[in-house]
Design an enzyme around this catalytic site. Structure first.
Site, PDB file in Angstrom:
ATOM      1  N   LYS A  50      41.476  28.710  18.934  1.00  9.14           N
ATOM      2  CA  LYS A  50      40.018  28.625  18.751  1.00  9.14           C
ATOM      3  C   LYS A  50      39.342  29.275  19.960  1.00  9.14           C
ATOM      4  O   LYS A  50      39.820  29.143  21.079  1.00  9.14           O
ATOM      5  CB  LYS A  50      39.576  27.169  18.651  1.00  9.14           C
ATOM      6  CG  LYS A  50      40.357  26.329  17.654  1.00  9.14           C
ATOM      7  CD  LYS A  50      39.927  26.543  16.229  1.00  9.14           C
ATOM      8  CE  LYS A  50      40.574  25.587  15.256  1.00  9.14           C
ATOM      9  NZ  LYS A  50      41.875  25.959  14.755  1.00  9.14           N
ATOM     10  N   GLY A  51      38.270  30.001  19.721  1.00  2.00           N
ATOM     11  CA  GLY A  51      37.527  30.604  20.824  1.00  2.00           C
ATOM     12  C   GLY A  51      37.895  32.059  21.075  1.00  2.00           C
ATOM     13  O   GLY A  51      37.403  32.670  22.011  1.00  2.00           O
ATOM     14  N   CYS A  52      38.777  32.599  20.235  1.00  2.00           N
ATOM     15  CA  CYS A  52      39.142  34.016  20.375  1.00  2.00           C
ATOM     16  C   CYS A  52      38.350  34.841  19.372  1.00  2.00           C
ATOM     17  O   CYS A  52      38.164  34.428  18.233  1.00  2.00           O
ATOM     18  CB  CYS A  52      40.632  34.227  20.099  1.00  2.00           C
ATOM     19  SG  CYS A  52      41.661  33.794  21.480  1.00  2.00           S
ATOM     20  N   GLN A  53      37.935  36.010  19.820  1.00  2.00           N
ATOM     21  CA  GLN A  53      37.224  36.937  18.955  1.00  2.00           C
ATOM     22  C   GLN A  53      38.178  37.442  17.867  1.00  2.00           C
ATOM     23  O   GLN A  53      37.828  37.537  16.705  1.00  2.00           O
ATOM     24  CB  GLN A  53      36.718  38.104  19.802  1.00  2.00           C
ATOM     25  CG  GLN A  53      35.901  39.119  19.062  1.00  2.00           C
ATOM     26  CD  GLN A  53      35.417  40.223  20.002  1.00  2.00           C
ATOM     27  OE1 GLN A  53      35.794  40.296  21.165  1.00  2.00           O
ATOM     28  NE2 GLN A  53      34.591  41.081  19.488  1.00  2.00           N
ATOM     29  N   SER A  54      39.396  37.755  18.254  1.00  2.00           N
ATOM     30  CA  SER A  54      40.431  38.198  17.326  1.00  2.00           C
ATOM     31  C   SER A  54      41.212  36.974  16.869  1.00  2.00           C
ATOM     32  O   SER A  54      41.095  35.901  17.440  1.00  2.00           O
ATOM     33  CB  SER A  54      41.407  39.138  18.035  1.00  2.00           C
ATOM     34  OG  SER A  54      40.722  40.073  18.804  1.00  2.00           O
TER      35      SER A  54
END
Length: 141
Positions: A50-54
């Site tokens: 969670k919290g990743c752009q990809s």
């Protein structure tokens, strides 16, 4: 097996060989290609960071007191970033991962050369790796 600190020092040395960030990005992409591939059964929302752009999936498994990580990402730079982290932390005992310093990320200049969303993703990846270590350490206690 080398310690986390020894592996991190190796990574810092490798990155210092490159003169500019384009070469470092190319090296990260190459590292991503050598990433221990995650089994498709773990490419689900349960294993996504969670919290990743990809999209980044990380799975951990403990064997003989050491955690083995596998991962994948749908973005080549991000795949390189997680490959660096897995190289540093995979094959290590949970407590060593929990106690590990991650300042090598700053030493190679990674945070300074990532977009804010990728930098947040990097922090989320480290957090997830450490959470796996805490869960496995709890099982050992």
């Amino acid at each position: 097996m080398a310690s986390i600190q020894e592996i991190q020092d190796e990574i810092v040395d490798e990155f210092s060989m490159f003169e500019d960030w384009m070469q470092r990005y190319e090296y990260m992409i190459d590292l991503g290609k050598s990433l221990p591939m995650i089994d498709d059964q773990f490419k689900t929302d349960d294993y996504i960071i969670k919290g990743c752009q990809s999209k980044v999936w990380v799975h951990a498994d403990m064997k003989d007191g050491e955690i083995a990580f596998t991962a994948d990402s749908d973005a080549i730079i991000t795949k390189g970033i997680i490959a660096i982290l897995i190289r540093a932390f995979s094959g290590q005992p949970p407590q060593a991962i929990i106690d590990a310093d991650t300042s090598f990320i700053d030493e190679i200049g990674l945070k300074d050369h990532l977009s804010p969303t990728r930098a947040n993703g990097l922090v989320s990846m480290i957090k997830q790796i450490k959470l796996y270590a805490v869960a496995y350490q709890t099982q050992l206690n």
